[in-house]
Scaffold this active site. Structure first.
Site, PDB file in Angstrom:
ATOM      1  CD  GLU A  99      -3.780  -5.805   3.880  1.00  0.00           C
ATOM      2  OE1 GLU A  99      -4.622  -4.975   4.319  1.00  0.00           O
ATOM      3  OE2 GLU A  99      -2.562  -5.632   3.950  1.00  0.00           O
ATOM      4  CD  GLU A 154      -2.854  -1.188   2.405  1.00  0.00           C
ATOM      5  OE1 GLU A 154      -2.705  -0.342   3.297  1.00  0.00           O
ATOM      6  OE2 GLU A 154      -3.775  -2.028   2.407  1.00  0.00           O
TER       7      GLU A 154
HETATM    8  O1  IFM Z   1      -4.304  -3.235   9.133  1.00  0.00           O
HETATM    9  C1  IFM Z   1      -4.245  -2.690   7.858  1.00  0.00           C
HETATM   10  C2  IFM Z   1      -3.071  -3.251   7.094  1.00  0.00           C
HETATM   11  O2  IFM Z   1      -1.869  -3.074   7.755  1.00  0.00           O
HETATM   12  C3  IFM Z   1      -2.966  -2.573   5.752  1.00  0.00           C
HETATM   13  N1  IFM Z   1      -4.224  -2.618   5.044  1.00  0.00           N
HETATM   14  C4  IFM Z   1      -5.409  -2.223   5.751  1.00  0.00           C
HETATM   15  C5  IFM Z   1      -5.498  -2.957   7.073  1.00  0.00           C
HETATM   16  C6  IFM Z   1      -6.777  -2.528   7.820  1.00  0.00           C
HETATM   17  O3  IFM Z   1      -6.784  -1.152   8.035  1.00  0.00           O
END
Ligand code: IFM
Length: 464
Positions: free
Chosen positions: A358, A173
């Protein structure tokens, strides 16, 4: 009894070749921030600064994964997942002079070896936000040199851990690192200027491109990609200014990262319209490094936003009434994930194979009589599985899906209050309890395995 979470009947996601996993990140779970030669990171500094995190929470102890790792690996294997996505803490494995820290590498070698012994594939992110503080002291991602230091780190890790990893991910990210870290200051290092954000983004992406080459040179044949968080933004208003606001939102959240990676250019509306005067310094040849071909693209997706014009050149979030939300206040919108996947395929003809690296949700989970009833998470996941399945039916190549997260952990500026885990963590005792969603996921994975032919199962553990 847990409900059943599964992709729709007949979906390619239920086939043995589709990779199912869970994900975590080093700073969010490891704790042990000052042992075995680990150096301070920007998140140690930021979270120890009063007012930066909810309740003043820090990653000092987190889930104590650094000492509980063997049991945690057994927990992961017990879920029946094909793969585990974790990240390496840069400050744990590299001394400030660039030499390896053997104690840090020992930890990851043991962890990865135990996962492998269980037949769990290892997807490893090199940078999930824990920049060594000594690099931030020299400007962090605002300093072009950090991109080159990142490539050195990537080369070192790929060399040291070669043979223990099935997939490498350079950055997690970059939007969050650049915008939340340097654009609005909600994350470490806490700087707030859009000109910093665009320059940090450029150096992050440059570092990514340099790291791809470094990984390929040091661990040839292991697939390499990057992970982008994406957001769905639309407007409930037909006013052209509000429609334009929604377009700019997606440009800023998605194309700011994807366009340089996949098309070798930046969406210049960012500095022509949204943040006038914020164009980064880009040197000749940089975009060719950034657009180096990816073996796969990781996509992290969580929510939808409703946008209106801010009356000037930007957008503002106008939360919709009466929609389902999570503990984070995020609007649940599985359709947004399908829409984005289809859009990316349409806009970027060279879109590489995708992993959902994710997806998940936070809820205020508690253990009652040994059980955690997280009905909303089960429903959330099931609907997002279906959305991905529809995108695959429409021709988007999605190869796997990692639920965020394996277990409750340090949710950055929100500390430990927000619980994203399939597994509940009692931070007082460090007891792990499988939530109903974990049991449901486990049951789906068991049934899928039972239905697979022996020939299909022998491919488990092979490199993709
Ligand atoms: O916890 C985070 C993760 O580290 C990165 N993506 C989003 C998740 C939830 O906010």
């Amino acid at each position: 009894m847990a409900d059943h979470i599964a992709p729709p009947a007949g979906s390619a996601m239920a086939e043995p070749g589709f990779l199912w996993g869970v994900a975590t990140a080093s700073y969010q779970i490891e704790g042990a921030i000052d042992v075995d030669g680990r150096l301070p990171s920007i998140w140690d500094t930021f979270s120890a600064t009063p007012g930066k995190t909810l309740g003043g929470d820090t990653g000092e102890h987190a889930c104590e994964h650094y000492t509980r790792w063997a049991d945690d690996v057994d927990l992961i294997a017990g879920l029946g997942v094909d793969a585990y996505r974790l990240s390496i803490a840069w400050p744990r494995v590299m001394h400030a002079d660039g030499t390896p820290n053997p104690q840090g590498f020992d930890f990851y070698r043991r962890l990865l070896a135990r996962l492998g012994a269980h037949g769990v594939q290892r997807y490893v992110t090199l940078y999930h936000w824990d920049l060594p503080q000594h690099l931030e002291d020299r400007g962090g991602w605002l300093n072009r040199d950090t991109a080159y230091r990142f490539a050195d780190y990537a080369a070192l890790v790929a060399r040291e851990l070669s043979g223990l990893v099935e997939g490498w991910m350079t950055l997690n990210e970059p939007w969050c690192s650049a915008f939340l870290g340097y654009g609005n200051g909600h994350h470490a290092p806490g700087l707030a200027d859009p000109r910093f954000a665009t320059q940090a983004m450029h150096h992050l992406l440059l570092g990514h491109g340099l790291a791809l080459e470094a990984i390929r040179a040091n661990d040839p044949g292991t697939p390499c990609g990057i992970v982008a968080n994406v957001g769905r933004g639309t407007s409930d208003s037909a006013d052209p200014a509000d429609q334009e606001a929604a377009r700019l939102y997606e440009l800023q959240h998605n194309d700011w990262v994807l366009q340089p990676l996949l098309a070798g250019s930046y969406p210049t509306d960012l500095w022509d319209k949204l943040w006038p005067g914020s164009a980064p310094l880009v040197l000749p040849g940089d975009m060719d490094v950034i657009r180096r071909p990816l073996d796969f693209l990781g996509i992290n997706y969580y929510f939808h936003s409703n946008l209106h014009s801010d009356g000037a050149t930007g957008f503002r979030d106008v939360p919709l009434e009466g929609v389902e939300r999570t503990q984070m206040g995020w609007e649940v919108c599985p359709q947004g994930l399908e829409d984005l996947l289809r859009r990316f395929k349409a806009v970027y003809p060279n879109l590489p194979p995708i992993y959902i690296t994710e997806n998940g949700m936070a809820s205020d989970d508690t253990v009652v009589d040994g059980r955690v009833d997280d009905t909303q998470r089960q429903s959330y996941l099931k609907r997002h599985f279906a959305a991905v399945s529809r995108a695959m039916d429409a021709g988007v190549e999605v190869r796997g899906y990692f639920v965020w997260s394996l277990m409750d952990n340090f949710e950055w500026a929100f500390g430990y209050e927000r619980r994203f885990g399939l597994v509940h963590v009692d931070y007082g005792t460090q007891v792990r309890t499988l939530k109903d969603s974990a049991l449901a996921f486990q049951s789906f994975l068991q049934q899928r395995r039972a239905a697979a032919t022996p020939a299909a199962l022998t491919t488990r553990g092979d490199k993709p």
